[in-house]
Design a protein around this motif. Structure first.
Motif, PDB file in Angstrom:
ATOM      1  N   LEU A 100       0.817  -1.203   0.000  1.00 61.03           N
ATOM      2  CA  LEU A 100       0.000   0.000   0.000  1.00 61.03           C
ATOM      3  C   LEU A 100       0.855   1.259   0.000  1.00 61.03           C
ATOM      4  N   HIS A 101       0.318   2.305  -0.580  1.00 58.93           N
ATOM      5  CA  HIS A 101       0.907   3.640  -0.475  1.00 58.93           C
ATOM      6  C   HIS A 101      -0.242   4.639  -0.403  1.00 58.93           C
ATOM      7  N   MET A 102       0.063   5.833   0.072  1.00 52.54           N
ATOM      8  CA  MET A 102      -0.992   6.796   0.351  1.00 52.54           C
ATOM      9  C   MET A 102      -0.619   8.179  -0.135  1.00 52.54           C
ATOM     10  N   GLU A 103      -1.642   8.886  -0.618  1.00 57.37           N
ATOM     11  CA  GLU A 103      -1.535  10.307  -0.934  1.00 57.37           C
ATOM     12  C   GLU A 103      -2.385  11.063   0.080  1.00 57.37           C
ATOM     13  N   VAL A 104      -1.822  12.136   0.601  1.00 57.34           N
ATOM     14  CA  VAL A 104      -2.543  12.959   1.569  1.00 57.34           C
ATOM     15  C   VAL A 104      -2.566  14.380   1.018  1.00 57.34           C
ATOM     16  N   GLU A 105      -3.778  14.887   0.777  1.00 60.92           N
ATOM     17  CA  GLU A 105      -3.930  16.222   0.208  1.00 60.92           C
ATOM     18  C   GLU A 105      -4.547  17.166   1.239  1.00 60.92           C
ATOM     19  N   VAL A 106      -3.943  18.343   1.378  1.00 59.69           N
ATOM     20  CA  VAL A 106      -4.466  19.361   2.289  1.00 59.69           C
ATOM     21  C   VAL A 106      -5.691  19.993   1.637  1.00 59.69           C
ATOM     22  N   GLU A 107      -6.819  19.922   2.350  1.00 61.57           N
ATOM     23  CA  GLU A 107      -8.085  20.476   1.848  1.00 61.57           C
ATOM     24  C   GLU A 107      -8.320  21.894   2.371  1.00 61.57           C
ATOM     25  N   SER A 108      -7.962  22.126   3.645  1.00 55.31           N
ATOM     26  CA  SER A 108      -8.125  23.463   4.212  1.00 55.31           C
ATOM     27  C   SER A 108      -7.224  23.601   5.431  1.00 55.31           C
ATOM     28  N   VAL A 109      -6.910  24.832   5.761  1.00 53.84           N
ATOM     29  CA  VAL A 109      -6.128  25.150   6.961  1.00 53.84           C
ATOM     30  C   VAL A 109      -6.845  26.290   7.692  1.00 53.84           C
ATOM     31  N   ARG A 110      -6.800  26.225   9.026  1.00 54.21           N
ATOM     32  CA  ARG A 110      -7.450  27.267   9.799  1.00 54.21           C
ATOM     33  C   ARG A 110      -6.709  27.460  11.107  1.00 54.21           C
ATOM     34  N   ALA A 111      -6.268  28.681  11.345  1.00 49.91           N
ATOM     35  CA  ALA A 111      -5.629  29.010  12.617  1.00 49.91           C
ATOM     36  C   ALA A 111      -6.697  29.021  13.704  1.00 49.91           C
ATOM     37  N   SER A 112      -6.340  28.553  14.880  1.00 49.60           N
ATOM     38  CA  SER A 112      -7.267  28.550  16.004  1.00 49.60           C
ATOM     39  C   SER A 112      -7.435  29.961  16.545  1.00 49.60           C
ATOM     40  N   ARG A 113      -8.686  30.376  16.746  1.00 49.11           N
ATOM     41  CA  ARG A 113      -8.940  31.700  17.329  1.00 49.11           C
ATOM     42  C   ARG A 113      -8.698  31.692  18.833  1.00 49.11           C
ATOM     43  N   SER A 114      -9.048  30.584  19.466  1.00 47.78           N
ATOM     44  CA  SER A 114      -8.941  30.523  20.929  1.00 47.78           C
ATOM     45  C   SER A 114      -7.575  30.035  21.402  1.00 47.78           C
ATOM     46  N   ARG A 115      -6.845  29.361  20.527  1.00 47.66           N
ATOM     47  CA  ARG A 115      -5.527  28.819  20.887  1.00 47.66           C
ATOM     48  C   ARG A 115      -4.521  29.223  19.800  1.00 47.66           C
ATOM     49  N   PRO A 116      -3.967  30.415  19.870  1.00 43.92           N
ATOM     50  CA  PRO A 116      -3.095  30.924  18.804  1.00 43.92           C
ATOM     51  C   PRO A 116      -1.823  30.106  18.600  1.00 43.92           C
ATOM     52  N   GLU A 117      -1.516  29.217  19.527  1.00 47.62           N
ATOM     53  CA  GLU A 117      -0.311  28.387  19.383  1.00 47.62           C
ATOM     54  C   GLU A 117      -0.548  27.162  18.503  1.00 47.62           C
ATOM     55  N   MET A 118      -1.760  27.043  17.909  1.00 50.34           N
ATOM     56  CA  MET A 118      -2.045  25.888  17.065  1.00 50.34           C
ATOM     57  C   MET A 118      -3.000  26.244  15.945  1.00 50.34           C
ATOM     58  N   GLY A 119      -3.057  25.326  14.985  1.00 48.98           N
ATOM     59  CA  GLY A 119      -4.006  25.450  13.880  1.00 48.98           C
ATOM     60  C   GLY A 119      -4.485  24.079  13.456  1.00 48.98           C
ATOM     61  N   MET A 120      -5.559  24.059  12.653  1.00 51.16           N
ATOM     62  CA  MET A 120      -6.139  22.810  12.170  1.00 51.16           C
ATOM     63  C   MET A 120      -5.905  22.668  10.677  1.00 51.16           C
ATOM     64  N   VAL A 121      -5.548  21.445  10.283  1.00 50.21           N
ATOM     65  CA  VAL A 121      -5.319  21.127   8.880  1.00 50.21           C
ATOM     66  C   VAL A 121      -6.263  19.980   8.519  1.00 50.21           C
ATOM     67  N   ASN A 122      -7.188  20.247   7.598  1.00 51.56           N
ATOM     68  CA  ASN A 122      -8.090  19.212   7.097  1.00 51.56           C
ATOM     69  C   ASN A 122      -7.435  18.558   5.890  1.00 51.56           C
ATOM     70  N   GLN A 123      -7.385  17.226   5.912  1.00 53.70           N
ATOM     71  CA  GLN A 123      -6.700  16.492   4.854  1.00 53.70           C
ATOM     72  C   GLN A 123      -7.574  15.369   4.314  1.00 53.70           C
ATOM     73  N   HIS A 124      -7.373  15.059   3.046  1.00 56.42           N
ATOM     74  CA  HIS A 124      -8.055  13.941   2.386  1.00 56.42           C
ATOM     75  C   HIS A 124      -7.006  12.865   2.128  1.00 56.42           C
ATOM     76  N   TYR A 125      -7.289  11.661   2.591  1.00 54.66           N
ATOM     77  CA  TYR A 125      -6.359  10.536   2.482  1.00 54.66           C
ATOM     78  C   TYR A 125      -6.852   9.578   1.407  1.00 54.66           C
ATOM     79  N   ARG A 126      -5.955   9.172   0.513  1.00 56.22           N
ATOM     80  CA  ARG A 126      -6.270   8.189  -0.524  1.00 56.22           C
ATOM     81  C   ARG A 126      -5.225   7.077  -0.444  1.00 56.22           C
ATOM     82  N   LEU A 127      -5.703   5.864  -0.190  1.00 57.30           N
ATOM     83  CA  LEU A 127      -4.826   4.706  -0.034  1.00 57.30           C
ATOM     84  C   LEU A 127      -4.970   3.812  -1.258  1.00 57.30           C
ATOM     85  N   PHE A 128      -3.830   3.449  -1.855  1.00 54.97           N
ATOM     86  CA  PHE A 128      -3.797   2.648  -3.077  1.00 54.97           C
ATOM     87  C   PHE A 128      -3.024   1.356  -2.844  1.00 54.97           C
ATOM     88  N   ASN A 129      -3.383   0.314  -3.615  1.00 56.96           N
ATOM     89  CA  ASN A 129      -2.556  -0.898  -3.596  1.00 56.96           C
ATOM     90  C   ASN A 129      -1.471  -0.789  -4.670  1.00 56.96           C
TER      91      ASN A 129
END
Length: 149
Positions: A100-129
């Motif tokens: 197996l191998h995988m591709e991971v694509e970043v769909e969106s990024v968002r800095a945290s308003r309440s926790r400025p020391e972190m952010g969220m990264v939404n990703q789409h994972y595709r696993l192939f044989n």
């Protein structure tokens, strides 16, 4: 070190390979998903979708997680973990001997308003044989530290 700021929409990372052995598939199934088509050759052969012993879908998720963690050896991240994954889809069986191998694509990024020391990264994972067949997809959210000042 990859920080939150290093992730951009559309960015794709490649992970793997990971080769599944029969022993590993059987061991996982015995412990966590003891359905006959994951454990017994005859039951798997009679199954309308599998035809032979296949990995549990939950095992496929675990293999994907292993590839994610292993990819950090080459490109360490400031990961803070994940609040979860969504829309896991097992599209095709994964069989012992598959690589197996995988591709991971970043769909969106968002800095945290309440926790400025972190952010969220939404990703789409595709696993192939090894044949390039898409066997699983999922969407996930990763939490990452922001770059130190």
């Amino acid at each position: 070190m990859l920080y939150f700021e290093d992730y951009a929409v559309g960015q794709v990372r490649h992970m793997g390979p990971y080769t599944l052995t029969r022993e590993e598939a059987l061991d996982f199934a015995r412990k966590y998903d003891p359905q006959p088509f994951h454990l017994d050759d005859e039951a798997a052969a009679a199954h309308p979708f599998f035809g032979r012993i296949s990995a549990s879908g939950w095992h496929v998720c675990a293999m994907a997680m292993r590839m994610i963690v292993d990819s950090h050896a080459d490109a360490p991240t400031a990961s803070l973990g994940s609040p979860g994954v969504d829309k896991v889809r097992w599209l095709k069986p994964v069989y012992p001997g598959d690589t197996l191998h995988m591709e991971v694509e970043v769909e969106s990024v968002r800095a945290s308003r309440s926790r400025p020391e972190m952010g969220m990264v939404n990703q789409h994972y595709r696993l192939f044989n090894q044949h390039g067949v898409l066997v699983m997809t999922m969407e996930g959210v990763g939490l990452f530290r922001t770059r130190p000042a």
